[in-house]
Design an enzyme around this catalytic site. Sequence first.
Site, PDB file in Angstrom:
ATOM      1  N   GLY A  36      33.632   2.497  88.186  1.00 31.53           N
ATOM      2  CA  GLY A  36      33.723   1.657  89.385  1.00 31.53           C
ATOM      3  C   GLY A  36      35.124   1.104  89.548  1.00 31.53           C
ATOM      4  O   GLY A  36      36.095   1.857  89.529  1.00 31.53           O
ATOM      5  N   SER A  63      29.474   1.718  84.245  1.00 31.85           N
ATOM      6  CA  SER A  63      28.968   1.082  83.040  1.00 31.85           C
ATOM      7  C   SER A  63      29.051  -0.428  83.175  1.00 31.85           C
ATOM      8  O   SER A  63      30.104  -0.966  83.540  1.00 31.85           O
ATOM      9  CB  SER A  63      29.771   1.521  81.812  1.00 31.85           C
ATOM     10  N   VAL A  71      45.691  -4.963  86.102  1.00 35.28           N
ATOM     11  CA  VAL A  71      47.059  -5.332  85.726  1.00 35.28           C
ATOM     12  C   VAL A  71      47.843  -5.785  86.943  1.00 35.28           C
ATOM     13  O   VAL A  71      48.494  -6.812  86.933  1.00 35.28           O
ATOM     14  CB  VAL A  71      47.769  -4.141  85.046  1.00 35.28           C
ATOM     15  N   LYS A 102      51.933  -9.685 101.995  1.00 35.08           N
ATOM     16  CA  LYS A 102      53.090  -9.301 101.182  1.00 35.08           C
ATOM     17  C   LYS A 102      54.134  -8.633 102.070  1.00 35.08           C
ATOM     18  O   LYS A 102      53.878  -7.572 102.644  1.00 35.08           O
ATOM     19  CB  LYS A 102      52.639  -8.349 100.072  1.00 35.08           C
ATOM     20  N   PRO A 122      62.232  -4.656 101.222  1.00 31.73           N
ATOM     21  CA  PRO A 122      61.331  -5.032 102.320  1.00 31.73           C
ATOM     22  C   PRO A 122      60.370  -3.922 102.696  1.00 31.73           C
ATOM     23  O   PRO A 122      60.599  -2.746 102.402  1.00 31.73           O
ATOM     24  CB  PRO A 122      62.310  -5.287 103.471  1.00 31.73           C
ATOM     25  N   VAL A 209      28.085   6.320  80.712  1.00 27.24           N
ATOM     26  CA  VAL A 209      28.254   7.756  80.498  1.00 27.24           C
ATOM     27  C   VAL A 209      28.918   7.975  79.143  1.00 27.24           C
ATOM     28  O   VAL A 209      29.977   7.408  78.859  1.00 27.24           O
ATOM     29  CB  VAL A 209      29.097   8.387  81.624  1.00 27.24           C
ATOM     30  N   LEU A 357      43.587   5.542  87.118  1.00 28.27           N
ATOM     31  CA  LEU A 357      44.261   5.599  85.825  1.00 28.27           C
ATOM     32  C   LEU A 357      43.934   6.857  85.050  1.00 28.27           C
ATOM     33  O   LEU A 357      44.714   7.284  84.193  1.00 28.27           O
ATOM     34  CB  LEU A 357      43.890   4.367  84.990  1.00 28.27           C
ATOM     35  N   THR A 368      52.162   0.784  93.088  1.00 34.93           N
ATOM     36  CA  THR A 368      51.753   2.058  93.686  1.00 34.93           C
ATOM     37  C   THR A 368      50.380   2.547  93.221  1.00 34.93           C
ATOM     38  O   THR A 368      49.930   3.605  93.649  1.00 34.93           O
ATOM     39  CB  THR A 368      52.788   3.153  93.368  1.00 34.93           C
TER      40      THR A 368
END
Length: 537
Positions: A36, A63, A71, A102, A122, A209, A357, A368
Amino acid sequence: MTVTATLYNQSAADAARPSRRSALPETVRRIVVVGGGSAGWMAALTLARSLIEQGVEITVVESPAVGIIGVGEGSTPWLRGFFDGLGIEESEWMPECHATYKCGIAFEGWSTKPKFERYFHPFASMLDNLTMTQFVHNTDARVNGADVYAHPDRFFIASRLAAKHLAPKPAEHFPFDIWHGYHFDSVLLGQFLHRCALERGVRYLSAHVTHANLDERGAIASLGTREGPTIAGDLFVDCTGFAGLLITQALKTPYVSFAENLFNDAAIAMPTPIGDTVPSETVSTALKHGWAWKIPLTQRFGNGYVYSTQFCTPDEAERELREHLGLLDSDTPARHLKMKIGRVTKHWNKNCVAVGLSQGFIEPLEATALLFIQQTAATFVDFLEQGDLGEAAHERFNAQVNEHFEGTRDYIVTHYKTNSRTDTEYWRANAANLNLSEPLRQLLSLWMSGRGIAPPVRQQVLGKGYPVFSWYSIMAGMGIFPDSAALRAPKGKEGLYRMTDIDNLLERSAQNYRDHREVLADIPPRRRSDSLQVYFW
């Protein structure tokens, strides 16, 4: 040479584009998203938007024992496009996620060159059409030795707004939209996306899993769970974080480390209170062995330290962060995180696509992470709807995503390579690092030669993934110019532009924007120009 900020109305283009008959294969009926968090739920929503109405069942298996890393709590402007595509107003999700606007990122202490100790990267605006040419002109002139003003902060409305704590939302009568990003609580964002996905037909299964079962071709046939049931599917999306349960552990996809390019491999996160004033910028401050982030949310500041364990221990890093925040004697808990910097070689391997990730990570310096999630998921949907799931399609997809990773890595590396700090071995090693890609070597060489980098960046021959104004902002902002003592008086057209004219234009324009916290208390509805995307050519 004229460099302009061109606007492209994505919503209008989508409406005008002829509807394409989907060629989705009949073999794709069940897609299972494993994991998730922001990655899993963003991927599920992207898939659901296009595929549920075509009869595809999308299930997220999450899970209950695995937490969200979170982070980074900032985004690029592309997150606007994600919510716009789903028809979700800012007033719906921002308050729930303690989100703020932002305008860009301020970099403090990365350069020690006089008058270049701080600069602002910017986000783009329509108004930049009126100042971008002057910025590029002056910057190229200064690289060639002319004593003209070339610090980026005075050329962009976004930096003016951030300095004044204004929101990037213009008054109704003012036509210049700013393509802004957001700061947010990543845990709350994941929860919001979870609810949104369920409302749109995504199925949810809470299960752990444990492994993937492969078929005779080596593809994933089903998933085994701790709870017992086996989960079958046609396609699987790996959003299991750095563990890479499917893409790495099950399919043994090779991994390319960026450790030689980017040294940071750990982070510490800590909150601090926020006062009445809410900034509209992320602040990145160079410390001894990395950099500290400061991100304003409506309820708190999110702070952290991204550093390299090659140069200091976690305890030393935590002490430095606490000292930086004035929390040496505070019992505020610090959360320590490990980072795996690099990417898999194949983001789409057999019948599995890695998103988030699990596919790779480039440290959070330019925020990013969500952009990679968005673009990977959206590109995968495009391939599915074209109906080509063969090996050639895999190769095109992986080449496209890998190019995005490489281009972003090069831009991040440039921050470190161009630093002028000499106070620690960490910064000296970064400046001396020769592990640069060939395109980045060419770009830096071209800049130092004074020939200008705008044409190859505009054509995306060099500096891929970032527009002209970004590359000029970082190089000029870090003060990559001849020493001031070596500058000469401008000749001919080198001194063509007057900074007072630019200052007056931006100062008058800034008066059409309101205090950030005031805007957050009453988030305005999206107006027509809010769907405009800005590109620099």
